[in-house]
Every structure is written in C-alpha cells, then in structure tokens.
Design a protein around this motif. Sequence first.
Motif, PDB file in Angstrom:
ATOM      1  N   GLU A 103      36.505  37.266  31.805  1.00 25.26           N
ATOM      2  CA  GLU A 103      37.874  37.342  31.295  1.00 25.26           C
ATOM      3  C   GLU A 103      38.879  36.831  32.325  1.00 25.26           C
ATOM      4  O   GLU A 103      39.813  36.086  31.996  1.00 25.26           O
ATOM      5  N   VAL A 104      38.677  37.251  33.587  1.00 30.33           N
ATOM      6  CA  VAL A 104      39.604  36.842  34.646  1.00 30.33           C
ATOM      7  C   VAL A 104      39.546  35.332  34.870  1.00 30.33           C
ATOM      8  O   VAL A 104      40.585  34.673  35.065  1.00 30.33           O
ATOM      9  N   GLN A 105      38.341  34.759  34.826  1.00 36.36           N
ATOM     10  CA  GLN A 105      38.216  33.317  35.046  1.00 36.36           C
ATOM     11  C   GLN A 105      38.832  32.508  33.905  1.00 36.36           C
ATOM     12  O   GLN A 105      39.404  31.431  34.130  1.00 36.36           O
ATOM     13  N   ARG A 125      43.848  29.315  32.237  1.00 34.29           N
ATOM     14  CA  ARG A 125      45.096  29.172  31.489  1.00 34.29           C
ATOM     15  C   ARG A 125      46.312  29.197  32.412  1.00 34.29           C
ATOM     16  O   ARG A 125      47.299  28.514  32.159  1.00 34.29           O
ATOM     17  N   ASP A 126      46.207  30.025  33.470  1.00 28.78           N
ATOM     18  CA  ASP A 126      47.347  30.178  34.376  1.00 28.78           C
ATOM     19  C   ASP A 126      46.836  30.232  35.818  1.00 28.78           C
ATOM     20  O   ASP A 126      46.543  31.310  36.350  1.00 28.78           O
ATOM     21  N   PRO A 127      46.708  29.074  36.484  1.00 25.93           N
ATOM     22  CA  PRO A 127      46.163  29.030  37.859  1.00 25.93           C
ATOM     23  C   PRO A 127      47.186  29.460  38.920  1.00 25.93           C
ATOM     24  O   PRO A 127      47.470  28.725  39.865  1.00 25.93           O
ATOM     25  N   SER A 128      47.717  30.657  38.733  1.00 23.39           N
ATOM     26  CA  SER A 128      48.697  31.173  39.689  1.00 23.39           C
ATOM     27  C   SER A 128      47.996  31.829  40.879  1.00 23.39           C
ATOM     28  O   SER A 128      46.796  32.130  40.827  1.00 23.39           O
ATOM     29  N   GLU A 129      48.761  32.069  41.944  1.00 27.66           N
ATOM     30  CA  GLU A 129      48.190  32.696  43.135  1.00 27.66           C
ATOM     31  C   GLU A 129      47.719  34.115  42.832  1.00 27.66           C
ATOM     32  O   GLU A 129      46.679  34.562  43.327  1.00 27.66           O
ATOM     33  N   ASN A 130      48.462  34.816  42.004  1.00 26.06           N
ATOM     34  CA  ASN A 130      48.082  36.185  41.656  1.00 26.06           C
ATOM     35  C   ASN A 130      46.753  36.213  40.900  1.00 26.06           C
ATOM     36  O   ASN A 130      45.863  37.025  41.199  1.00 26.06           O
ATOM     37  N   ASN A 131      46.612  35.313  39.906  1.00 23.26           N
ATOM     38  CA  ASN A 131      45.360  35.260  39.150  1.00 23.26           C
ATOM     39  C   ASN A 131      44.189  34.820  40.028  1.00 23.26           C
ATOM     40  O   ASN A 131      43.045  35.246  39.821  1.00 23.26           O
ATOM     41  N   PHE A 132      44.468  33.969  40.997  1.00 21.23           N
ATOM     42  CA  PHE A 132      43.418  33.534  41.916  1.00 21.23           C
ATOM     43  C   PHE A 132      42.912  34.720  42.738  1.00 21.23           C
ATOM     44  O   PHE A 132      41.699  34.884  42.950  1.00 21.23           O
ATOM     45  N   GLN A 133      43.828  35.576  43.214  1.00 17.56           N
ATOM     46  CA  GLN A 133      43.430  36.748  43.988  1.00 17.56           C
ATOM     47  C   GLN A 133      42.639  37.736  43.120  1.00 17.56           C
ATOM     48  O   GLN A 133      41.643  38.325  43.573  1.00 17.56           O
ATOM     49  N   VAL A 134      43.068  37.906  41.878  1.00 12.52           N
ATOM     50  CA  VAL A 134      42.352  38.797  40.961  1.00 12.52           C
ATOM     51  C   VAL A 134      40.939  38.269  40.701  1.00 12.52           C
ATOM     52  O   VAL A 134      39.967  39.032  40.651  1.00 12.52           O
ATOM     53  N   GLU A 135      40.831  36.939  40.570  1.00 18.15           N
ATOM     54  CA  GLU A 135      39.507  36.328  40.338  1.00 18.15           C
ATOM     55  C   GLU A 135      38.592  36.526  41.534  1.00 18.15           C
ATOM     56  O   GLU A 135      37.388  36.796  41.382  1.00 18.15           O
ATOM     57  N   GLN A 136      39.133  36.428  42.735  1.00 15.90           N
ATOM     58  CA  GLN A 136      38.342  36.629  43.946  1.00 15.90           C
ATOM     59  C   GLN A 136      37.813  38.064  44.015  1.00 15.90           C
ATOM     60  O   GLN A 136      36.649  38.298  44.363  1.00 15.90           O
ATOM     61  N   GLU A 137      38.668  39.027  43.675  1.00 11.50           N
ATOM     62  CA  GLU A 137      38.246  40.420  43.685  1.00 11.50           C
ATOM     63  C   GLU A 137      37.178  40.688  42.615  1.00 11.50           C
ATOM     64  O   GLU A 137      36.207  41.413  42.860  1.00 11.50           O
ATOM     65  N   ALA A 138      37.366  40.108  41.432  1.00 12.32           N
ATOM     66  CA  ALA A 138      36.387  40.283  40.358  1.00 12.32           C
ATOM     67  C   ALA A 138      35.044  39.648  40.734  1.00 12.32           C
ATOM     68  O   ALA A 138      33.977  40.190  40.424  1.00 12.32           O
TER      69      ALA A 138
END
Length: 298
Positions: free
Chosen positions: A223-225, A230-243
Amino acid sequence: MLLKVRVLETREIFFCSPVYALNLDKDRIALWNFLEHYSTFATGPWMALGDWNAIRFHSDKKGGKKVPQRILNDFNDCLHKAGLSEVHPTNGEWSWCNRQVFLRRIFVKLDRVFLNERWIYSLPGTKVLYTSAACSDHYGMSIHILMEFAAGPKPFKMLKVWCLQGCVQSLVKKAWDNEISGNPIHVLLQKLRLVKKALKDWNKNCFGNIGEKLIKSKHHLDEVQLELLRDPSENNFQVEQEARLDYQAAVVDQEVLVSQKSRILWLKDTDRCTSYFYNKMKQHRNFNAITLVKNDSG
C-alpha cells in the motif's frame, strides 16, 4: 512414464512415475534426463518410486565394490534439478540383498520413493515401509498416505526468534528473580513455570503471530509503495523506508522460526530457502509421528 491419477471421490489429481532403472550407469542417463524434463509437466503432487538400481550415498551399500562418486553425483544432481525429496523408510536401511554367504553378502538400498514439493505440502503424512522378500532378492515397499490430525495442546517451546528481541532477556530475568521458598527442585520448577508464563503472555500480547505479522507487513508495504508512486514526496519516501524495514524484519523472524522447526542448523542469514525448510519441517514431523501401536497380542 508419467501417470496422471484422479481420485474419484475428491476429484483430486496427482502424478506418479513408476521406475525400473537399468543396471549400467551410462544407460541410466536417459532416465535422469526424463525426470528432469517431466518435472516441469508434473504441475501437481508427484511421486516417483521403484527400483532405481543406484545409490545416493556410500552408506547405502554394505559389502562389495565401492561405487564411484561420479555415479552418486549423477543421481543426486538429477533429483535436485527435478525437485524431488526422498521419503526414507521407517523400518529398514536396505531393500536388496544378493543372498550370498559371509563376505560375499551385499546389502544395497535400491528401492526408493521420491516426492516433489507439491506432494509434501499437500500430503505430508506419506510414509514408506519395507515388506518381506519371500520370493525375490528385493524387499517390497508399502506406501501409506495418512491425513494430518489434531494432536491436542502443543508443548511449550522456546523460540530462537524471541532471543532476537532486546526485551526478552530482561523479561526472563524479572520472572526468574521472583522469591520462592522450598527445596531446590521445587524452587527450580516454580521459576521455570514463571518464565514460561511470562514468555507466553509476552508472545501473545506483544510479539504476536509471526506468520500474521509477515502478511500484514507485506500488505502495508504494498500500500505504501503504491502511494509513493502516486505521490513521490519526502514524507511518503520515509514511510516507505520504515515499511520496508518492518517487512524485512518480519521475513528474518519467519526464516529463523522455520529453520529452527526444520532443525537445519546451517542456514545462512542471507539465504532465502523458506519453502525448502517448510518441506523439511513437514518431513521431520511426519517421521516422528506415531501411527501404529503394537501390544503383546499383536
């Protein structure tokens, strides 16, 4: 030969290959090639069984001339490429004897049963027994397919994966440090019970089911990826790294658990052989299962 068998009652399909291998190793090459080729067509549970006229290890033969390692390697390489695992008989080591006397007597394990991954997963209760050899130099083989059944409450087992969690050591120490009076044996038993209860409660309320954690972390990562695409923002990138880290940790926990249950101790941290260890775990459980009890009356 590859036989396709359908069970009329359940409509299930499995494959079977009866084998009678030729005596000379050069003449068996065609059989090895056949098994490797037809392993791609056996899309369901597959059993290959019979007289292989070959051994896998030097310990499979007692007496006579030593078999060259090259011949053993050809047989084992074929089984590996075909994805076949052996079901070892529960009541004997040898299936053939030349019936000679004294030093000329030879025992060899020639008759074997092999199963593919799908069979082991679908029918883990498959057992092989050697039967009497009244009129032949070969012992017969009897194959029993047993369904799994519930065996009551499972005994407590300390999981190696728990030791990877930093809080477990302090949890055990806290439970062990409880003051208990009585004789040394009573104190020891009570402390062990307290540690067991503390670990079971922690596993149920905090650590959780490893399989469920793996599924949930993979679903969350997917889901995170998708959101990151859809939205390659810095916040989403950090969330993806944690996931991603959570999922990788769940994978490691799963592999440690499966490797412990399969009792394969040489698993390296970088290996990804989970299905292999699941099959080994099922084979080990099948081998230890008690399916027949014989009393004094027979």
